[in-house]
Design an enzyme around this catalytic site. Structure first.
Site, PDB file in Angstrom:
ATOM      1  N   HIS A 326       0.809  -1.217   0.000  1.00 20.03           N
ATOM      2  CA  HIS A 326       0.000   0.000   0.000  1.00 20.03           C
ATOM      3  C   HIS A 326       0.844   1.269   0.000  1.00 20.03           C
ATOM      4  O   HIS A 326       0.371   2.322  -0.448  1.00 20.03           O
ATOM      5  CB  HIS A 326      -0.946   0.010   1.206  1.00 20.03           C
ATOM      6  N   GLY A 327       2.040   1.225   0.508  1.00 13.65           N
ATOM      7  CA  GLY A 327       2.841   2.430   0.496  1.00 13.65           C
ATOM      8  C   GLY A 327       4.175   2.255   1.177  1.00 13.65           C
ATOM      9  O   GLY A 327       4.357   1.360   2.010  1.00 13.65           O
TER      10      GLY A 327
END
Length: 477
Positions: A326-327
Protein backbone atom coordinates in the site's frame (compact mmCIF):
# COMPACT_ATOMS: atom_id res chain seq x y z
CA UNK A 1 -8.10 12.05 -15.34
CA UNK A 2 -10.35 11.27 -12.39
CA UNK A 3 -13.64 9.39 -12.54
CA UNK A 4 -15.30 12.25 -10.67
CA UNK A 5 -14.08 14.97 -13.06
CA UNK A 6 -15.76 16.90 -15.86
CA UNK A 7 -12.98 15.66 -18.14
CA UNK A 8 -14.04 12.05 -17.60
CA UNK A 9 -17.72 12.99 -18.00
CA UNK A 10 -16.81 14.15 -21.53
CA UNK A 11 -14.31 11.36 -22.24
CA UNK A 12 -16.58 8.40 -21.41
CA UNK A 13 -19.53 9.24 -23.76
CA UNK A 14 -17.11 9.89 -26.64
CA UNK A 15 -15.39 6.52 -26.17
CA UNK A 16 -18.79 4.83 -25.74
CA UNK A 17 -20.12 6.28 -29.02
CA UNK A 18 -16.94 5.43 -30.96
CA UNK A 19 -16.91 1.93 -29.50
CA UNK A 20 -20.50 0.99 -30.37
CA UNK A 21 -21.21 3.08 -33.46
CA UNK A 22 -17.84 3.28 -35.23
CA UNK A 23 -15.83 0.28 -34.05
CA UNK A 24 -18.66 -2.26 -33.81
CA UNK A 25 -17.66 -4.16 -36.94
CA UNK A 26 -15.18 -6.52 -35.27
CA UNK A 27 -13.43 -7.44 -32.06
CA UNK A 28 -10.19 -5.96 -33.36
CA UNK A 29 -11.61 -2.49 -33.96
CA UNK A 30 -13.33 -2.54 -30.57
CA UNK A 31 -10.01 -3.38 -28.89
CA UNK A 32 -8.15 -0.70 -30.87
CA UNK A 33 -10.61 1.92 -29.65
CA UNK A 34 -10.24 0.76 -26.05
CA UNK A 35 -6.45 0.60 -26.15
CA UNK A 36 -6.13 4.09 -27.61
CA UNK A 37 -8.65 5.37 -25.07
CA UNK A 38 -6.72 3.66 -22.27
CA UNK A 39 -3.38 5.16 -23.29
CA UNK A 40 -4.96 8.59 -23.63
CA UNK A 41 -6.59 8.16 -20.20
CA UNK A 42 -3.20 7.36 -18.66
CA UNK A 43 -1.33 10.07 -20.59
CA UNK A 44 -3.72 12.69 -19.20
CA UNK A 45 -2.06 12.16 -15.84
CA UNK A 46 1.56 12.27 -17.09
CA UNK A 47 2.37 11.26 -20.66
CA UNK A 48 6.03 10.55 -19.78
CA UNK A 49 5.11 7.48 -17.72
CA UNK A 50 3.13 6.07 -20.62
CA UNK A 51 6.43 4.68 -21.88
CA UNK A 52 6.93 2.81 -18.59
CA UNK A 53 3.47 1.24 -18.94
CA UNK A 54 4.19 0.20 -22.54
CA UNK A 55 7.62 -1.19 -21.61
CA UNK A 56 6.18 -3.23 -18.73
CA UNK A 57 3.49 -4.54 -21.08
CA UNK A 58 6.00 -5.44 -23.79
CA UNK A 59 8.31 -7.12 -21.27
CA UNK A 60 5.64 -9.50 -19.94
CA UNK A 61 4.24 -10.13 -23.42
CA UNK A 62 7.60 -11.24 -24.86
CA UNK A 63 8.85 -13.17 -21.83
CA UNK A 64 5.56 -15.05 -21.51
CA UNK A 65 6.12 -16.38 -25.04
CA UNK A 66 9.71 -17.21 -24.11
CA UNK A 67 8.54 -19.18 -21.07
CA UNK A 68 5.99 -21.11 -23.09
CA UNK A 69 8.48 -21.91 -25.88
CA UNK A 70 11.31 -22.94 -23.54
CA UNK A 71 12.41 -26.55 -23.93
CA UNK A 72 13.69 -27.01 -20.39
CA UNK A 73 12.42 -26.24 -16.91
CA UNK A 74 15.63 -24.36 -16.18
CA UNK A 75 15.10 -21.89 -19.02
CA UNK A 76 11.40 -21.49 -18.11
CA UNK A 77 12.36 -20.57 -14.56
CA UNK A 78 15.11 -18.26 -15.80
CA UNK A 79 12.72 -16.23 -17.99
CA UNK A 80 10.17 -16.15 -15.18
CA UNK A 81 12.65 -14.71 -12.70
CA UNK A 82 13.94 -12.17 -15.20
CA UNK A 83 10.40 -10.91 -15.73
CA UNK A 84 9.51 -10.92 -12.02
CA UNK A 85 12.70 -9.17 -10.95
CA UNK A 86 12.49 -6.53 -13.67
CA UNK A 87 8.87 -5.71 -12.84
CA UNK A 88 9.56 -5.62 -9.11
CA UNK A 89 12.72 -3.64 -9.86
CA UNK A 90 10.74 -0.86 -11.54
CA UNK A 91 8.24 -0.91 -8.69
CA UNK A 92 11.07 -0.81 -6.16
CA UNK A 93 12.89 2.10 -7.81
CA UNK A 94 9.86 4.34 -8.19
CA UNK A 95 7.96 3.39 -5.04
CA UNK A 96 10.41 2.09 -2.44
CA UNK A 97 13.95 3.31 -3.17
CA UNK A 98 13.69 6.56 -1.21
CA UNK A 99 12.00 4.74 1.68
CA UNK A 100 14.78 2.18 2.02
CA UNK A 101 17.52 4.77 1.51
CA UNK A 102 16.06 7.00 4.22
CA UNK A 103 15.40 4.09 6.60
CA UNK A 104 18.95 2.77 6.31
CA UNK A 105 20.35 6.28 6.81
CA UNK A 106 18.26 6.70 9.97
CA UNK A 107 19.45 3.29 11.21
CA UNK A 108 23.11 4.20 10.74
CA UNK A 109 22.57 7.60 12.34
CA UNK A 110 21.01 5.87 15.37
CA UNK A 111 24.25 3.93 15.94
CA UNK A 112 26.47 6.97 15.49
CA UNK A 113 27.26 7.16 11.76
CA UNK A 114 26.31 10.27 9.82
CA UNK A 115 24.93 9.17 6.45
CA UNK A 116 23.46 11.37 3.73
CA UNK A 117 21.37 9.13 1.45
CA UNK A 118 21.12 9.77 -2.28
CA UNK A 119 17.43 10.18 -3.01
CA UNK A 120 15.60 10.08 -6.32
CA UNK A 121 13.61 13.15 -7.26
CA UNK A 122 10.83 11.27 -9.08
CA UNK A 123 7.10 11.06 -8.65
CA UNK A 124 5.32 7.73 -8.25
CA UNK A 125 3.79 6.63 -11.57
CA UNK A 126 0.07 6.36 -11.02
CA UNK A 127 -1.28 2.80 -11.02
CA UNK A 128 2.16 1.14 -11.12
CA UNK A 129 1.30 -1.25 -8.27
CA UNK A 130 -1.84 -2.36 -10.09
CA UNK A 131 -0.56 -2.88 -13.63
CA UNK A 132 2.61 -4.51 -12.29
CA UNK A 133 0.47 -7.09 -10.50
CA UNK A 134 -1.60 -7.60 -13.66
CA UNK A 135 1.57 -8.51 -15.53
CA UNK A 136 2.98 -10.68 -12.74
CA UNK A 137 -0.19 -12.74 -12.39
CA UNK A 138 -0.21 -13.32 -16.14
CA UNK A 139 3.44 -14.40 -16.31
CA UNK A 140 3.08 -16.72 -13.30
CA UNK A 141 -0.04 -18.31 -14.80
CA UNK A 142 1.90 -18.93 -18.02
CA UNK A 143 4.75 -20.52 -16.06
CA UNK A 144 2.42 -22.93 -14.26
CA UNK A 145 0.56 -23.76 -17.47
CA UNK A 146 -2.80 -22.36 -16.34
CA UNK A 147 -3.19 -20.41 -19.58
CA UNK A 148 -1.49 -20.11 -22.95
CA UNK A 149 0.57 -17.05 -23.80
CA UNK A 150 -1.28 -14.34 -25.69
CA UNK A 151 0.15 -13.79 -29.18
CA UNK A 152 -2.00 -10.76 -30.05
CA UNK A 153 -0.12 -7.78 -28.62
CA UNK A 154 -3.13 -5.44 -28.77
CA UNK A 155 -5.31 -7.87 -26.81
CA UNK A 156 -2.62 -8.35 -24.18
CA UNK A 157 -1.93 -4.61 -23.97
CA UNK A 158 -5.61 -3.99 -23.40
CA UNK A 159 -5.64 -6.58 -20.61
CA UNK A 160 -2.89 -4.66 -18.80
CA UNK A 161 -3.97 -1.09 -19.53
CA UNK A 162 -7.78 -1.26 -19.77
CA UNK A 163 -8.64 2.21 -18.50
CA UNK A 164 -11.46 1.41 -16.00
CA UNK A 165 -9.04 -0.66 -13.90
CA UNK A 166 -5.69 0.83 -14.89
CA UNK A 167 -4.91 3.14 -11.97
CA UNK A 168 -6.70 1.58 -8.97
CA UNK A 169 -7.92 -1.88 -9.91
CA UNK A 170 -9.55 -4.24 -9.44
CA UNK A 171 -6.49 -6.40 -10.08
CA UNK A 172 -7.69 -8.60 -12.90
CA UNK A 173 -6.61 -12.10 -13.90
CA UNK A 174 -5.81 -13.06 -17.46
CA UNK A 175 -7.99 -16.15 -17.02
CA UNK A 176 -11.00 -13.89 -16.43
CA UNK A 177 -10.44 -10.80 -18.57
CA UNK A 178 -8.49 -11.98 -21.62
CA UNK A 179 -11.19 -14.38 -22.90
CA UNK A 180 -13.65 -11.45 -22.92
CA UNK A 181 -11.20 -9.40 -24.99
CA UNK A 182 -10.81 -12.21 -27.53
CA UNK A 183 -14.40 -12.03 -28.77
CA UNK A 184 -16.54 -9.29 -30.28
CA UNK A 185 -18.85 -7.69 -27.74
CA UNK A 186 -22.51 -7.15 -28.55
CA UNK A 187 -24.45 -4.28 -27.03
CA UNK A 188 -26.65 -5.34 -24.13
CA UNK A 189 -29.04 -2.60 -23.02
CA UNK A 190 -29.74 -4.22 -19.62
CA UNK A 191 -26.04 -4.58 -18.87
CA UNK A 192 -25.41 -1.00 -19.95
CA UNK A 193 -28.22 0.20 -17.70
CA UNK A 194 -26.73 -1.75 -14.80
CA UNK A 195 -23.43 -0.07 -15.60
CA UNK A 196 -24.95 3.41 -15.45
CA UNK A 197 -26.63 2.60 -12.13
CA UNK A 198 -23.36 1.28 -10.71
CA UNK A 199 -21.46 4.38 -11.85
CA UNK A 200 -24.01 6.63 -10.16
CA UNK A 201 -23.88 4.61 -6.94
CA UNK A 202 -20.07 4.70 -7.06
CA UNK A 203 -20.22 8.49 -7.35
CA UNK A 204 -22.58 8.61 -4.37
CA UNK A 205 -20.03 6.67 -2.34
CA UNK A 206 -17.17 8.89 -3.51
CA UNK A 207 -18.69 12.38 -3.67
CA UNK A 208 -21.43 12.17 -1.04
CA UNK A 209 -19.86 9.83 1.55
CA UNK A 210 -16.07 9.75 1.09
CA UNK A 211 -15.41 13.38 0.17
CA UNK A 212 -17.70 14.70 2.89
CA UNK A 213 -16.23 12.44 5.57
CA UNK A 214 -12.74 13.41 4.36
CA UNK A 215 -13.21 17.04 5.35
CA UNK A 216 -14.16 16.07 8.91
CA UNK A 217 -11.57 13.27 9.23
CA UNK A 218 -8.80 15.58 8.02
CA UNK A 219 -9.81 18.30 10.48
CA UNK A 220 -9.67 15.84 13.39
CA UNK A 221 -6.48 14.00 12.41
CA UNK A 222 -4.65 17.26 11.67
CA UNK A 223 -5.56 18.62 15.11
CA UNK A 224 -5.71 15.41 17.13
CA UNK A 225 -3.49 16.77 19.93
CA UNK A 226 -6.24 19.19 20.96
CA UNK A 227 -9.19 16.80 20.54
CA UNK A 228 -10.96 14.80 23.24
CA UNK A 229 -11.84 11.10 23.14
CA UNK A 230 -15.25 11.51 21.53
CA UNK A 231 -13.82 13.69 18.76
CA UNK A 232 -10.98 11.24 18.10
CA UNK A 233 -13.38 8.30 17.94
CA UNK A 234 -15.44 10.30 15.45
CA UNK A 235 -12.30 10.95 13.40
CA UNK A 236 -11.53 7.24 13.15
CA UNK A 237 -15.13 6.46 12.14
CA UNK A 238 -15.15 9.26 9.57
CA UNK A 239 -11.94 7.95 8.03
CA UNK A 240 -13.29 4.39 7.96
CA UNK A 241 -16.22 5.56 5.85
CA UNK A 242 -14.00 7.86 3.83
CA UNK A 243 -11.67 5.09 2.70
CA UNK A 244 -14.53 2.64 2.13
CA UNK A 245 -16.60 5.13 0.14
CA UNK A 246 -13.54 6.28 -1.76
CA UNK A 247 -12.15 2.91 -2.81
CA UNK A 248 -15.35 0.90 -3.17
CA UNK A 249 -16.82 3.92 -4.97
CA UNK A 250 -13.92 3.83 -7.43
CA UNK A 251 -14.41 0.09 -7.90
CA UNK A 252 -18.13 0.55 -8.55
CA UNK A 253 -17.42 3.23 -11.16
CA UNK A 254 -14.79 0.98 -12.77
CA UNK A 255 -17.13 -2.03 -12.90
CA UNK A 256 -20.02 0.11 -14.14
CA UNK A 257 -17.90 1.77 -16.82
CA UNK A 258 -16.67 -1.60 -18.02
CA UNK A 259 -20.25 -2.90 -18.29
CA UNK A 260 -20.94 -0.09 -20.78
CA UNK A 261 -18.43 -1.81 -23.06
CA UNK A 262 -19.82 -5.30 -22.46
CA UNK A 263 -16.92 -6.42 -20.24
CA UNK A 264 -17.26 -7.78 -16.71
CA UNK A 265 -14.60 -7.06 -14.09
CA UNK A 266 -13.97 -8.84 -10.81
CA UNK A 267 -16.01 -7.69 -7.83
CA UNK A 268 -13.72 -5.88 -5.41
CA UNK A 269 -15.92 -5.21 -2.35
CA UNK A 270 -18.68 -7.17 -0.68
CA UNK A 271 -20.00 -4.98 2.16
CA UNK A 272 -16.91 -5.48 4.38
CA UNK A 273 -18.20 -3.45 7.34
CA UNK A 274 -20.88 -6.10 7.90
CA UNK A 275 -18.21 -8.72 8.63
CA UNK A 276 -18.48 -10.80 11.81
CA UNK A 277 -14.72 -11.26 12.27
CA UNK A 278 -11.52 -9.97 10.70
CA UNK A 279 -11.11 -13.05 8.50
CA UNK A 280 -14.49 -12.37 6.92
CA UNK A 281 -13.54 -8.71 6.57
CA UNK A 282 -10.53 -9.65 4.46
CA UNK A 283 -12.67 -11.90 2.28
CA UNK A 284 -14.88 -8.87 1.60
CA UNK A 285 -12.38 -5.98 1.42
CA UNK A 286 -10.25 -5.34 -1.72
CA UNK A 287 -11.08 -8.87 -2.85
CA UNK A 288 -8.90 -8.79 -5.96
CA UNK A 289 -5.76 -7.93 -3.94
CA UNK A 290 -6.50 -10.38 -1.13
CA UNK A 291 -7.08 -13.21 -3.59
CA UNK A 292 -3.94 -12.19 -5.53
CA UNK A 293 -1.77 -12.54 -2.42
CA UNK A 294 -3.53 -15.80 -1.55
CA UNK A 295 -2.92 -17.38 -4.95
CA UNK A 296 0.52 -16.00 -5.82
CA UNK A 297 2.19 -15.72 -2.42
CA UNK A 298 0.32 -17.47 0.40
CA UNK A 299 -0.26 -20.81 -1.39
CA UNK A 300 3.29 -20.95 -2.87
CA UNK A 301 4.62 -20.37 0.66
CA UNK A 302 2.74 -23.47 1.78
CA UNK A 303 -0.61 -21.93 2.63
CA UNK A 304 -2.43 -23.59 5.49
CA UNK A 305 -0.44 -26.80 5.24
CA UNK A 306 2.03 -27.79 7.92
CA UNK A 307 2.18 -26.81 11.57
CA UNK A 308 0.40 -23.85 13.17
CA UNK A 309 3.71 -22.02 13.47
CA UNK A 310 4.25 -22.50 9.75
CA UNK A 311 0.75 -21.18 9.03
CA UNK A 312 1.26 -18.21 11.36
CA UNK A 313 4.49 -17.37 9.54
CA UNK A 314 2.69 -17.39 6.20
CA UNK A 315 -0.14 -15.21 7.49
CA UNK A 316 2.34 -12.74 8.97
CA UNK A 317 4.21 -12.51 5.65
CA UNK A 318 1.02 -11.95 3.68
CA UNK A 319 -0.23 -9.13 5.88
CA UNK A 320 3.16 -7.42 6.14
CA UNK A 321 3.62 -7.55 2.36
CA UNK A 322 0.06 -6.34 1.87
CA UNK A 323 0.74 -3.39 4.16
CA UNK A 324 3.99 -2.61 2.36
CA UNK A 325 2.25 -2.87 -1.03
CA UNK A 326 0.00 0.00 0.00
CA UNK A 327 2.84 2.43 0.50
CA UNK A 328 6.48 3.06 1.35
CA UNK A 329 5.92 3.94 5.00
CA UNK A 330 6.24 2.16 8.32
CA UNK A 331 2.65 3.14 9.09
CA UNK A 332 1.41 0.78 6.37
CA UNK A 333 3.66 -2.00 7.66
CA UNK A 334 2.25 -1.42 11.15
CA UNK A 335 -1.28 -1.51 9.73
CA UNK A 336 -0.52 -4.87 8.09
CA UNK A 337 1.03 -6.19 11.32
CA UNK A 338 -2.02 -5.18 13.37
CA UNK A 339 -4.35 -6.98 10.97
CA UNK A 340 -2.11 -10.06 11.16
CA UNK A 341 -2.36 -9.97 14.95
CA UNK A 342 -6.15 -9.73 14.64
CA UNK A 343 -6.20 -12.72 12.26
CA UNK A 344 -3.78 -15.11 14.00
CA UNK A 345 -6.03 -15.97 17.01
CA UNK A 346 -8.77 -17.04 14.58
CA UNK A 347 -6.22 -19.19 12.73
CA UNK A 348 -4.93 -20.81 15.93
CA UNK A 349 -8.48 -21.60 17.08
CA UNK A 350 -9.47 -22.83 13.58
CA UNK A 351 -12.17 -20.16 13.37
CA UNK A 352 -10.86 -18.22 10.37
CA UNK A 353 -13.45 -19.94 8.15
CA UNK A 354 -16.33 -19.79 10.62
CA UNK A 355 -18.26 -16.92 9.05
CA UNK A 356 -18.55 -17.75 5.38
CA UNK A 357 -22.32 -18.20 5.26
CA UNK A 358 -24.99 -15.58 4.62
CA UNK A 359 -26.94 -14.43 7.63
CA UNK A 360 -30.16 -12.68 8.58
CA UNK A 361 -31.03 -10.62 11.62
CA UNK A 362 -34.07 -11.42 13.74
CA UNK A 363 -35.16 -10.60 17.27
CA UNK A 364 -33.25 -13.36 19.09
CA UNK A 365 -30.01 -13.92 20.99
CA UNK A 366 -28.22 -15.39 17.96
CA UNK A 367 -28.85 -12.19 16.00
CA UNK A 368 -27.73 -10.09 18.95
CA UNK A 369 -24.45 -11.98 18.95
CA UNK A 370 -24.05 -11.32 15.22
CA UNK A 371 -24.66 -7.59 15.69
CA UNK A 372 -22.13 -7.45 18.55
CA UNK A 373 -19.54 -9.28 16.43
CA UNK A 374 -20.10 -6.88 13.52
CA UNK A 375 -19.68 -3.86 15.80
CA UNK A 376 -16.53 -5.30 17.41
CA UNK A 377 -15.01 -6.10 14.02
CA UNK A 378 -15.78 -2.59 12.81
CA UNK A 379 -14.25 -1.12 15.98
CA UNK A 380 -10.93 -2.96 15.65
CA UNK A 381 -10.86 -2.18 11.93
CA UNK A 382 -11.24 1.53 12.74
CA UNK A 383 -8.39 1.20 15.24
CA UNK A 384 -6.12 -0.24 12.55
CA UNK A 385 -7.20 2.45 10.07
CA UNK A 386 -5.65 5.05 12.39
CA UNK A 387 -2.20 3.71 11.44
CA UNK A 388 -3.21 3.73 7.77
CA UNK A 389 -4.25 7.40 8.02
CA UNK A 390 -1.51 8.75 10.32
CA UNK A 391 1.67 10.28 8.91
CA UNK A 392 3.94 8.44 11.35
CA UNK A 393 3.69 5.55 13.79
CA UNK A 394 4.34 7.99 16.63
CA UNK A 395 1.37 10.09 15.52
CA UNK A 396 -0.87 7.00 15.36
CA UNK A 397 0.19 5.86 18.82
CA UNK A 398 -0.34 9.37 20.24
CA UNK A 399 -3.77 9.52 18.60
CA UNK A 400 -4.82 6.21 20.17
CA UNK A 401 -3.27 7.10 23.53
CA UNK A 402 -5.19 10.36 23.66
CA UNK A 403 -8.36 8.63 22.50
CA UNK A 404 -8.03 6.09 25.32
CA UNK A 405 -7.02 8.48 28.10
CA UNK A 406 -8.72 11.83 27.48
CA UNK A 407 -12.11 10.73 28.75
CA UNK A 408 -13.86 14.04 28.23
CA UNK A 409 -16.86 13.03 26.19
CA UNK A 410 -18.11 16.54 25.68
CA UNK A 411 -19.55 17.60 22.35
CA UNK A 412 -16.29 19.36 21.52
CA UNK A 413 -16.11 18.67 17.81
CA UNK A 414 -19.85 19.02 17.39
CA UNK A 415 -19.56 22.55 18.69
CA UNK A 416 -16.64 23.70 16.54
CA UNK A 417 -17.67 22.18 13.20
CA UNK A 418 -20.96 22.63 11.42
CA UNK A 419 -23.19 19.82 10.16
CA UNK A 420 -21.74 17.05 12.35
CA UNK A 421 -25.17 15.72 13.25
CA UNK A 422 -26.20 15.87 9.60
CA UNK A 423 -23.09 13.94 8.55
CA UNK A 424 -23.74 11.23 11.13
CA UNK A 425 -27.36 10.94 9.95
CA UNK A 426 -26.11 10.70 6.36
CA UNK A 427 -23.69 7.90 7.33
CA UNK A 428 -26.46 6.09 9.16
CA UNK A 429 -28.75 6.31 6.12
CA UNK A 430 -25.90 5.05 3.92
CA UNK A 431 -25.35 2.07 6.24
CA UNK A 432 -29.08 1.28 6.15
CA UNK A 433 -29.09 1.36 2.33
CA UNK A 434 -25.99 -0.84 2.20
CA UNK A 435 -27.54 -3.28 4.67
CA UNK A 436 -30.78 -3.47 2.71
CA UNK A 437 -28.91 -4.09 -0.55
CA UNK A 438 -26.14 -6.39 0.65
CA UNK A 439 -27.49 -9.39 -1.27
CA UNK A 440 -28.49 -7.45 -4.39
CA UNK A 441 -26.40 -6.91 -7.49
CA UNK A 442 -27.17 -3.22 -7.92
CA UNK A 443 -28.49 -0.90 -5.15
CA UNK A 444 -30.27 1.48 -7.55
CA UNK A 445 -32.11 -1.12 -9.62
CA UNK A 446 -35.51 -2.64 -8.91
CA UNK A 447 -38.62 -0.91 -7.67
CA UNK A 448 -38.63 2.90 -7.81
CA UNK A 449 -35.25 2.88 -9.59
CA UNK A 450 -36.00 6.21 -11.29
CA UNK A 451 -36.57 7.84 -7.91
CA UNK A 452 -33.43 6.34 -6.37
CA UNK A 453 -31.35 7.39 -9.37
CA UNK A 454 -32.79 10.92 -9.31
CA UNK A 455 -32.12 11.36 -5.59
CA UNK A 456 -28.60 9.98 -6.02
CA UNK A 457 -27.78 12.41 -8.84
CA UNK A 458 -29.23 15.28 -6.82
CA UNK A 459 -27.05 14.33 -3.82
CA UNK A 460 -23.93 14.05 -6.03
CA UNK A 461 -24.50 17.51 -7.48
CA UNK A 462 -25.40 19.11 -4.14
CA UNK A 463 -22.53 17.64 -2.13
CA UNK A 464 -20.03 17.83 -4.99
CA UNK A 465 -20.26 21.60 -5.05
CA UNK A 466 -19.20 21.97 -1.43
CA UNK A 467 -16.41 19.38 -1.16
CA UNK A 468 -12.81 20.21 -2.00
CA UNK A 469 -11.42 16.69 -1.58
CA UNK A 470 -11.40 15.26 -5.12
CA UNK A 471 -8.58 12.70 -5.37
CA UNK A 472 -9.02 8.97 -4.86
CA UNK A 473 -6.97 7.61 -1.94
CA UNK A 474 -5.78 4.51 -3.78
CA UNK A 475 -4.32 6.53 -6.65
CA UNK A 476 -1.21 6.96 -4.47
CA UNK A 477 -0.67 3.20 -4.32
Amino acid sequence: MFFNSLQFALFLPIVFLLYWFVANKSKATQNYILIFASYYFYACWDWRFLFLLIFSTLLCYLLAIKIEDSATQHSRKLWLWICVLMNLGFLGIFKYYNFFATSFAELFQAIGFNVSPILLDVILPIGISFYTFHGLSYIIDIYYGRIKSEKNFVDYSLFVSYFPLLVAGPIERATHLLPQLKVKREFDFEKAKEGVYQIIWGLVKKVVIADTCAMYANAIFDNYSSMNSLSLILGAVYFAFQIYGDFSGYSDIALGTSKLFGIDLLKNFNYPYFSRDIAEFWRRWHISLSSWFRDYLYIPLGGSKGSKLFQIRNVMIIFLVSGFWHGASWTYVAWGLINALYFIPLLVLNKNRSNIDAFKISFNFASLRIVINILLTFAITCLAWIFFRAKTIQEAVSYIHRMATDWHFSKQYFNIERYNYEILIMILLFVMVEWNNRYKIEPLSGKYSWLKVSLSILAIIALGIFTDYKNFIYFQF
